[in-house]
Write a protein that holds these residues in place. Structure first.
Motif, PDB file in Angstrom:
ATOM      1  N   ALA A 145       0.832  -1.209   0.000  1.00  0.00           N
ATOM      2  CA  ALA A 145       0.000   0.000   0.000  1.00  0.00           C
ATOM      3  C   ALA A 145       0.865   1.257   0.000  1.00  0.00           C
ATOM      4  CB  ALA A 145      -0.928  -0.005   1.213  1.00  0.00           C
ATOM      5  N   LEU A 146       1.973   1.240   0.748  1.00  0.00           N
ATOM      6  CA  LEU A 146       2.886   2.382   0.768  1.00  0.00           C
ATOM      7  C   LEU A 146       3.440   2.659  -0.621  1.00  0.00           C
ATOM      8  CD1 LEU A 146       5.165   2.115   3.963  1.00  0.00           C
ATOM      9  CD2 LEU A 146       3.206   3.601   3.560  1.00  0.00           C
ATOM     10  N   ILE A 147       3.872   1.612  -1.302  1.00  0.00           N
ATOM     11  CA  ILE A 147       4.480   1.769  -2.624  1.00  0.00           C
ATOM     12  C   ILE A 147       3.470   2.338  -3.621  1.00  0.00           C
ATOM     13  CG2 ILE A 147       5.510   0.529  -4.571  1.00  0.00           C
ATOM     14  CD1 ILE A 147       6.691  -1.422  -2.509  1.00  0.00           C
ATOM     15  N   LEU A 148       2.248   1.803  -3.601  1.00  0.00           N
ATOM     16  CA  LEU A 148       1.232   2.265  -4.548  1.00  0.00           C
ATOM     17  C   LEU A 148       0.761   3.679  -4.207  1.00  0.00           C
ATOM     18  CD1 LEU A 148      -0.856  -1.012  -4.989  1.00  0.00           C
ATOM     19  CD2 LEU A 148       0.813  -0.015  -6.561  1.00  0.00           C
ATOM     20  N   ALA A 149       0.620   3.980  -2.907  1.00  0.00           N
ATOM     21  CA  ALA A 149       0.230   5.337  -2.506  1.00  0.00           C
ATOM     22  C   ALA A 149       1.312   6.335  -2.891  1.00  0.00           C
ATOM     23  CB  ALA A 149      -0.023   5.381  -0.998  1.00  0.00           C
ATOM     24  N   MET A 150       2.578   5.950  -2.705  1.00  0.00           N
ATOM     25  CA  MET A 150       3.684   6.819  -3.110  1.00  0.00           C
ATOM     26  C   MET A 150       3.664   7.051  -4.618  1.00  0.00           C
ATOM     27  SD  MET A 150       7.768   6.056  -3.188  1.00  0.00           S
ATOM     28  CE  MET A 150       7.439   4.940  -4.560  1.00  0.00           C
ATOM     29  N   SER A 151       3.375   6.018  -5.386  1.00  0.00           N
ATOM     30  CA  SER A 151       3.335   6.142  -6.843  1.00  0.00           C
ATOM     31  C   SER A 151       2.297   7.160  -7.286  1.00  0.00           C
ATOM     32  CB  SER A 151       3.038   4.777  -7.484  1.00  0.00           C
ATOM     33  OG  SER A 151       4.031   3.829  -7.151  1.00  0.00           O
ATOM     34  N   VAL A 152       1.123   7.101  -6.660  1.00  0.00           N
ATOM     35  CA  VAL A 152       0.068   8.061  -6.989  1.00  0.00           C
ATOM     36  C   VAL A 152       0.478   9.469  -6.580  1.00  0.00           C
ATOM     37  CG1 VAL A 152      -2.308   8.761  -6.489  1.00  0.00           C
ATOM     38  CG2 VAL A 152      -1.771   6.343  -6.865  1.00  0.00           C
ATOM     39  N   PHE A 153       1.060   9.591  -5.395  1.00  0.00           N
ATOM     40  CA  PHE A 153       1.465  10.902  -4.878  1.00  0.00           C
ATOM     41  C   PHE A 153       2.541  11.534  -5.758  1.00  0.00           C
ATOM     42  CE2 PHE A 153       3.837  13.355  -1.415  1.00  0.00           C
ATOM     43  CZ  PHE A 153       2.981  14.449  -1.502  1.00  0.00           C
ATOM     44  N   GLY A 219      -7.987  -5.262   5.433  1.00  0.00           N
ATOM     45  CA  GLY A 219      -8.448  -6.562   4.965  1.00  0.00           C
ATOM     46  C   GLY A 219      -8.261  -6.687   3.470  1.00  0.00           C
ATOM     47  N   PHE A 220      -7.649  -7.776   3.030  1.00  0.00           N
ATOM     48  CA  PHE A 220      -7.363  -7.945   1.601  1.00  0.00           C
ATOM     49  C   PHE A 220      -8.646  -7.936   0.785  1.00  0.00           C
ATOM     50  CE2 PHE A 220      -6.884 -10.492  -2.219  1.00  0.00           C
ATOM     51  CZ  PHE A 220      -5.773  -9.905  -2.800  1.00  0.00           C
ATOM     52  N   SER A 221      -8.575  -7.215  -0.331  1.00  0.00           N
ATOM     53  CA  SER A 221      -9.701  -7.158  -1.263  1.00  0.00           C
ATOM     54  C   SER A 221      -9.148  -6.999  -2.669  1.00  0.00           C
ATOM     55  CB  SER A 221     -10.613  -5.967  -0.922  1.00  0.00           C
ATOM     56  OG  SER A 221     -11.526  -5.704  -1.955  1.00  0.00           O
ATOM     57  N   TRP A 222      -9.572  -7.882  -3.569  1.00  0.00           N
ATOM     58  CA  TRP A 222      -9.117  -7.783  -4.962  1.00  0.00           C
ATOM     59  C   TRP A 222      -9.568  -6.481  -5.594  1.00  0.00           C
ATOM     60  CZ3 TRP A 222      -5.315 -10.453  -6.751  1.00  0.00           C
ATOM     61  CH2 TRP A 222      -5.081 -11.762  -6.309  1.00  0.00           C
ATOM     62  N   SER A 223     -10.749  -6.014  -5.219  1.00  0.00           N
ATOM     63  CA  SER A 223     -11.258  -4.768  -5.804  1.00  0.00           C
ATOM     64  C   SER A 223     -10.397  -3.578  -5.357  1.00  0.00           C
ATOM     65  CB  SER A 223     -12.716  -4.549  -5.399  1.00  0.00           C
ATOM     66  OG  SER A 223     -12.853  -4.483  -3.989  1.00  0.00           O
ATOM     67  N   LEU A 227      -8.080  -1.412  -7.807  1.00  0.00           N
ATOM     68  CA  LEU A 227      -8.309   0.029  -7.884  1.00  0.00           C
ATOM     69  C   LEU A 227      -7.010   0.798  -7.657  1.00  0.00           C
ATOM     70  CD1 LEU A 227     -10.598   2.084  -8.280  1.00  0.00           C
ATOM     71  CD2 LEU A 227     -10.922   2.091  -5.794  1.00  0.00           C
ATOM     72  N   MET A 228      -6.215   0.354  -6.694  1.00  0.00           N
ATOM     73  CA  MET A 228      -4.938   1.023  -6.421  1.00  0.00           C
ATOM     74  C   MET A 228      -3.960   0.846  -7.577  1.00  0.00           C
ATOM     75  SD  MET A 228      -4.145   0.517  -2.353  1.00  0.00           S
ATOM     76  CE  MET A 228      -4.050  -1.264  -2.466  1.00  0.00           C
ATOM     77  N   LEU A 229      -3.908  -0.361  -8.138  1.00  0.00           N
ATOM     78  CA  LEU A 229      -3.017  -0.603  -9.273  1.00  0.00           C
ATOM     79  C   LEU A 229      -3.428   0.230 -10.480  1.00  0.00           C
ATOM     80  CD1 LEU A 229      -2.617  -4.486  -9.030  1.00  0.00           C
ATOM     81  CD2 LEU A 229      -0.819  -2.780  -8.639  1.00  0.00           C
ATOM     82  N   LEU A 230      -4.733   0.312 -10.711  1.00  0.00           N
ATOM     83  CA  LEU A 230      -5.247   1.101 -11.830  1.00  0.00           C
ATOM     84  C   LEU A 230      -4.924   2.580 -11.630  1.00  0.00           C
ATOM     85  CD1 LEU A 230      -6.923   1.191 -14.437  1.00  0.00           C
ATOM     86  CD2 LEU A 230      -8.971   1.429 -13.019  1.00  0.00           C
ATOM     87  N   ALA A 231      -5.095   3.074 -10.404  1.00  0.00           N
ATOM     88  CA  ALA A 231      -4.801   4.478 -10.118  1.00  0.00           C
ATOM     89  C   ALA A 231      -3.317   4.764 -10.292  1.00  0.00           C
ATOM     90  CB  ALA A 231      -5.243   4.827  -8.700  1.00  0.00           C
ATOM     91  N   ALA A 232      -2.473   3.883  -9.762  1.00  0.00           N
ATOM     92  CA  ALA A 232      -1.029   4.081  -9.871  1.00  0.00           C
ATOM     93  C   ALA A 232      -0.591   4.092 -11.327  1.00  0.00           C
ATOM     94  CB  ALA A 232      -0.294   2.990  -9.098  1.00  0.00           C
ATOM     95  N   ALA A 233      -1.098   3.133 -12.111  1.00  0.00           N
ATOM     96  CA  ALA A 233      -0.725   3.057 -13.519  1.00  0.00           C
ATOM     97  C   ALA A 233      -1.274   4.242 -14.310  1.00  0.00           C
ATOM     98  CB  ALA A 233      -1.241   1.745 -14.118  1.00  0.00           C
ATOM     99  N   GLY A 234      -2.523   4.621 -14.017  1.00  0.00           N
ATOM    100  CA  GLY A 234      -3.151   5.712 -14.745  1.00  0.00           C
ATOM    101  C   GLY A 234      -2.486   7.054 -14.491  1.00  0.00           C
ATOM    102  N   PHE A 235      -2.255   7.376 -13.238  1.00  0.00           N
ATOM    103  CA  PHE A 235      -1.635   8.664 -12.912  1.00  0.00           C
ATOM    104  C   PHE A 235      -0.170   8.696 -13.340  1.00  0.00           C
ATOM    105  CE2 PHE A 235      -5.312   9.118 -10.109  1.00  0.00           C
ATOM    106  CZ  PHE A 235      -5.641  10.445 -10.337  1.00  0.00           C
ATOM    107  N   LEU A 236       0.514   7.550 -13.271  1.00  0.00           N
ATOM    108  CA  LEU A 236       1.901   7.502 -13.732  1.00  0.00           C
ATOM    109  C   LEU A 236       1.974   7.733 -15.239  1.00  0.00           C
ATOM    110  CD1 LEU A 236       4.884   7.018 -13.202  1.00  0.00           C
ATOM    111  CD2 LEU A 236       4.459   4.553 -13.434  1.00  0.00           C
ATOM    112  N   THR A 237       1.077   7.121 -15.976  1.00  0.00           N
ATOM    113  CA  THR A 237       1.041   7.319 -17.431  1.00  0.00           C
ATOM    114  C   THR A 237       0.773   8.772 -17.782  1.00  0.00           C
ATOM    115  OG1 THR A 237       0.250   5.043 -17.777  1.00  0.00           O
ATOM    116  CG2 THR A 237      -0.103   6.618 -19.568  1.00  0.00           C
ATOM    117  N   LEU A 238      -0.185   9.375 -17.078  1.00  0.00           N
ATOM    118  CA  LEU A 238      -0.509  10.781 -17.333  1.00  0.00           C
ATOM    119  C   LEU A 238       0.672  11.680 -16.974  1.00  0.00           C
ATOM    120  CD1 LEU A 238      -2.555  12.928 -18.142  1.00  0.00           C
ATOM    121  CD2 LEU A 238      -3.462  12.855 -15.802  1.00  0.00           C
TER     122      LEU A 238
END
Length: 260
Positions: A145-153, A219-223, A227-238
């Protein structure tokens, strides 16, 4: 692998530079841990009076603060220039990075470490342990979660500061962006209505620096993971697209125009 080795070398150099003044480094780190802890006291006092906020309890806020502070600190540790990219662009200091055979944006961001970021990063783990959610798999989810949150930030900061290629200014916009992300990331997402939530997911993606990763740690959730992976990839691409689009403008002489 080549770029990973390059990054590792930069990070080692930054760490060695920070540790050159160990007393200042340690004092800044401890000071930031205390600063974050004092700020969190407000929530401890609040939840001592009210047991929950629309389903959010004190343990949830420990996770929110842990992820947010940890991601903020990790950004400062690994990509310190993400906080002043706009000034680098405006002042024409990209020339140095453009002259070297390395990815420009990656080189710029990783060329500096913010010593106080180590304190925020350590506080993130303290807050996680204090949440009562500690377990082996919980720790793994927290790190992810830290890595993905950092990626978005980091991506959000790059997007905002890349506007300096066109606006010719960076400092004020950056401060507003950082304050907006950090402020809204530290509040329960249930406090906001649907319109506000849309802003916090798309325009100012603070939800991906606080509520969403905190829920994933709880609690682990695939959704949530998707969502975090999609956000990280989307904002990184932009971020990459906007920076390189602006870089063409910079190469055409924008630095000279700004200085004039």
């Amino acid at each position: 692998m080549k770029e990973l080795k390059f990054l590792t070398a930069l990070w080692k150099t930054n760490l060695a530079s920070a540790m050159e003044y160990r007393v200042a480094f340690i004092s800044q780190s401890i000071g930031m841990i205390l600063n974050d802890g004092v700020y969190f006291l407000v929530w401890i006092i609040f939840f001592n009076r009210f047991k929950d906020i629309r389903g959010w309890q004190l343990s949830d806020m420990f996770l929110v603060f842990g992820v947010s502070a940890g991601a903020f600190g990790l950004t400062g540790m690994l990509f310190g220039n993400a906080f002043n990219l706009g000034e680098i662009i405006v002042n024409g200091r990209l020339d140095y990075y453009l002259s070297l055979p390395r990815p420009t944006l990656l080189h710029v961001l990783a060329s500096r470490a913010v010593p106080s970021g180590f304190g925020d990063f350590m506080y993130g783990f303290v807050s996680f342990f204090a949440s009562g959610q500690f377990s082996a798999d919980g720790l793994g989810r927290f790190i992810l979660a830290l890595i993905l949150a950092m990626s978005v930030f980091v991506s959000f900061l790059v997007i905002v500061q890349s506007l300096a290629f066109w606006l010719g200014t960076g400092g004020a916009v950056t401060d507003i962006a950082i304050n907006a992300m950090v402020t809204f990331a530290l509040y329960p997402i249930t406090l906001f209505n649907n319109s506000s939530k849309l802003i916090l997911f798309i325009v100012i993606p603070a939800a991906f620096m606080g509520a969403v990763p905190a829920g994933f740690v709880r609690g682990f959730s695939w959704s949530s993971l998707g969502l975090m992976l999609l956000a990280a990839a989307g904002f990184l691409t932009l971020a990459l697209s906007l920076f390189h689009l602006g870089l063409h403008r910079y190469e055409s002489g924008s630095a000279i125009q700004v200085e004039v």
